[in-house]
Design an enzyme around this catalytic site. Structure first.
Site, mmCIF file in Angstrom:
data_model
loop_
_atom_site.group_PDB
_atom_site.id
_atom_site.type_symbol
_atom_site.label_atom_id
_atom_site.label_comp_id
_atom_site.label_asym_id
_atom_site.label_seq_id
_atom_site.Cartn_x
_atom_site.Cartn_y
_atom_site.Cartn_z
ATOM 1 N N ILE A 22 -7.871 7.947 -8.701
ATOM 2 C CA ILE A 22 -6.999 7.427 -7.915
ATOM 3 C C ILE A 22 -6.467 6.569 -8.431
ATOM 4 O O ILE A 22 -6.456 5.714 -8.500
ATOM 5 C CB ILE A 22 -8.212 7.007 -6.591
ATOM 6 N N CYS A 23 -4.602 7.037 -7.994
ATOM 7 C CA CYS A 23 -3.557 5.649 -8.008
ATOM 8 C C CYS A 23 -3.563 4.850 -6.535
ATOM 9 O O CYS A 23 -2.833 5.400 -5.478
ATOM 10 C CB CYS A 23 -2.979 6.279 -8.233
ATOM 11 N N ALA A 24 -4.256 3.742 -7.214
ATOM 12 C CA ALA A 24 -4.292 2.688 -5.346
ATOM 13 C C ALA A 24 -4.280 1.553 -6.579
ATOM 14 O O ALA A 24 -4.780 1.086 -7.173
ATOM 15 C CB ALA A 24 -5.334 2.633 -5.034
#
Lengths: 494, 155
Positions: free
Chosen positions: B94-96
């Site tokens: 996840i790109c968060a």
């Protein structure tokens, strides 16, 4: 064809070492540098990756020789000034190659000659086939390397070979000097530097100049690794990982770059700043008055006698909870109030000290280039350093901060962009790419003893405006990076 | 082995989850130890593109939690698939930003779940991130080893 080795070596594309890797959680790591960008050097396990490559895009300005599917140029080109190769070196290489090549020179069709060994000769995971394709005249040479192992390379004129984007080899030359000298592999001009000035254009029909031949030979040697120590030049070895010609290879390098750009995220507060934060023991009065009833990190309620620290934003934490956090991220866990100088962050990341005495508040005005450099090299750009919303307050709160007014002082600094101490308004552009430059402002202003007085010059050069980092500077930075890189590997190898 | 601080903190979080429950759409699936927890995430309401879908979120806590954020991925196995989302790669990474450089020890497991839920809830386009294949091909096993570039705060 080389026979499969029972226990194959692996090539590390990060440090160039050939070794047997260490497996960490099943992932092979370089035994030398711990890198993960490895390629097994076993034709049975790693058969002809070229076949997996997509066809070369047709619209490259340099034609097939610059397309992703084309062979890598000789990796030795950067350290070797084109056309200035030491003649003694060339001769000694030819002496090494000559007899073996002559013995092994067996004119044959290139078809079906591809093997793992030949691919390695062509270069790593992204090479084109040497002697690949059907038809054409080729010659196959088999080399016995001094370091052990055998290599084979096919030189020849492959007519009508398009599909792989392979630059066809030059035709058999007439040089009677020796076997190796008689064949000119048509390596494309190297993409780096100004090495394009060959004696003349050499397409499929023209033989290469001596330096190109040397490069070709050196690439062969470098790929095999048998003569790694033999190759001179600033790096002392062939940096074969520098060149990729396929999308996949490029992807890998890109990912490696992104990951190697250093630890992501914000910067730690320096020890001096941490030590300087006010501490006190919770007493009844404090417990009653404070709006903060529990430690935001451990979530435990504050109790009388707890030792707590306060950040200038007034948030309070247990000492044991806040300290380890600030050593990772110099900002308030609650409100992200930053205890880290807005710029010149790299030294503090590397050493934990050095940046605490600098305060620079000029984060606007970053050029696009600087932003890109920041992202690549992991300095505190807008995206990678979200912890500085309060940076403009920091100077007045942090007891160790140099007031931002220092930036209004007349700049009496560097003639040398790299080593000097640029005026604050220029640091935005300069410091992210140069650890040295970013430490020196602090030193120069606050600690004369550790400054670099020799570098002080009356006026900053006009070229040093934030939007224009001179090419000279960038070139020197690259050189510095290379040296540092090499230095680190040297440490590892020790 | 989890350290004292991380264990203590996780025990506290677990106790709170068990006493106060979790927000709607978030279910603690497993917390058998203080090293890996799993939550089920679903997006409520009728506006969502993930109507009727449930995703499993895996959190691995290191010994330095909460100083270091947990390693958070969507489960990608035979039972669960990562949501189709422009910030979620097909391997579950996840790109968060809060999972990376905007992590703060003030956050906790449930806060991560809420963030993920709202990230899904605000999404309109079910698609993989650009460069998904490339990333998945080369991704490190731990997403925290990836150097993320957070460029989109709209989703």
């Amino acid at each position: 064809m080389s026979s499969p080795r029972p226990d194959p070596f692996w090539l590390c594309h990060e440090c160039g070492a050939q070794m047997r890797p260490i497996r960490v959680n099943g992932v092979p790591h370089c035994a030398s540098c711990n890198g993960e960008f490895l390629e097994i050097l076993d034709p049975n396990v790693n058969p002809d990756p070229f076949h997996e490559l997509p066809p070369a895009p047709p619209t490259r300005p340099m034609g097939s020789s610059a397309s992703p599917g084309s062979p890598r140029p000789a990796p030795g080109s950067p350290p070797l000034p084109d056309g200035n190769a030491p003649p003694g070196l060339l001769q000694s290489i030819l002496n090494i190659f000559g007899p073996a090549a002559q013995e092994g020179a067996t004119p044959s069709s290139p078809s079906g000659q591809r093997s793992g060994t030949e691919q390695r000769l062509g270069g790593g995971p992204s090479q084109g086939p040497i002697g690949g394709g059907d038809g054409g005249n080729g010659r196959t040479f088999t080399f016995n390397f001094p370091g052990g192992g055998q290599g084979r390379v096919v030189f020849g004129n492959i007519s009508g070979h398009v599909g792989g984007g392979m630059g066809p080899f030059g035709p058999v030359g007439g040089d009677p000097h020796d076997g190796a000298g008689g064949f000119f592999p048509g390596f494309p001009p190297p993409p780096r530097g100004q090495n394009g000035q060959h004696d003349g254009p050499h397409g499929p029909e023209q033989p290469l100049a001596g330096a190109d031949l040397l490069r070709a030979l050196m690439s062969i040697m470098a790929e095999d690794g048998g003569l790694g120590g033999f190759v001179p030049g600033p790096q002392g070895r062939m940096d074969t990982g520098d060149y990729v010609m396929t999308q996949q290879g490029f992807d890998q390098v890109l990912e490696q770059l992104m990951q190697a750009a250093g630890p992501q995220g914000p910067l730690p507060a320096s020890d001096v700043v941490i030590e300087g934060l006010p501490r006190f023991k919770v007493d009844e009065k404090a417990l009653e008055q404070s709006q903060f009833k529990d430690c935001p990190v451990c979530k435990d309620d504050f109790e009388i006698g707890d030792e707590v620290m306060r950040i200038p934003c007034a948030h309070i934490f247990h000492v044991d909870c806040l300290q380890p956090w600030l050593k990772v991220n110099g900002s308030c866990p609650v409100c992200r109030f930053s205890l880290v100088p807005a710029q010149g962050n790299e030294p503090s990341r590397r050493s934990g000290t050095g940046a605490q005495t600098t305060q620079r508040d000029n984060q606007g005005g970053q050029s696009t280039l600087t932003n890109i450099l920041n992202r690549l090299w992991g300095q505190g750009g807008a995206s990678s350093n979200p912890t500085s919303p309060a940076e403009d307050q920091a100077p007045s709160h942090s007891p160790f901060a140099v007031p931002a007014t220092s930036s209004t002082a007349p700049s009496s600094h560097p003639g040398d962009l790299l080593h000097g101490t640029p005026p604050p308004q220029l640091q935005t552009a300069i410091s992210p790419t140069s650890p040295q430059a970013s430490t020196s402002p602090a030193a120069g202003r606050n600690d004369v003893a550790s400054g670099e007085p020799a570098e002080h010059a009356p006026d900053p050069p006009e070229a040093a405006i934030p939007s224009a980092i001179p090419e000279e500077y960038r070139a020197r930075h690259r050189q510095r990076e290379r040296e540092q890189h090499q230095h680190e590997y040297g440490d590892d190898l020790d | 082995m989890a350290s004292n601080l991380s264990t203590k903190r996780l025990m506290k979080e677990l106790a709170e989850i068990r006493s106060k429950g979790t927000p709607d759409g978030i279910v603690l699936l497993s917390a058998d130890n203080m090293e890996e927890w799993r939550f089920l995430i679903s997006v409520l309401g009728e506006e969502t593109v993930y109507m009727g879908e449930t995703f499993a979120l895996k959190m691995k806590f290191g010994s330095r939690y909460p100083i270091d954020g947990p390693e958070v991925t969507f489960v990608a196995d035979t039972q669960y698939q990562p949501p189709l989302h422009p910030h979620v790669y097909s391997n579950g990474h996840i790109c968060a930003s809060i999972l990376g450089n905007e992590w703060s020890p003030v956050l906790n497991a449930v806060a991560i779940c809420i963030t993920m839920q709202s990230m899904l809830a605000s999404n309109k386009k079910k698609e993989r991130p650009e460069g998904n294949d490339r990333y998945v091909r080369n991704a490190p096993s731990n997403p925290k080893d990836t150097r993320w570039h957070y460029d989109d705060d709209t989703v």
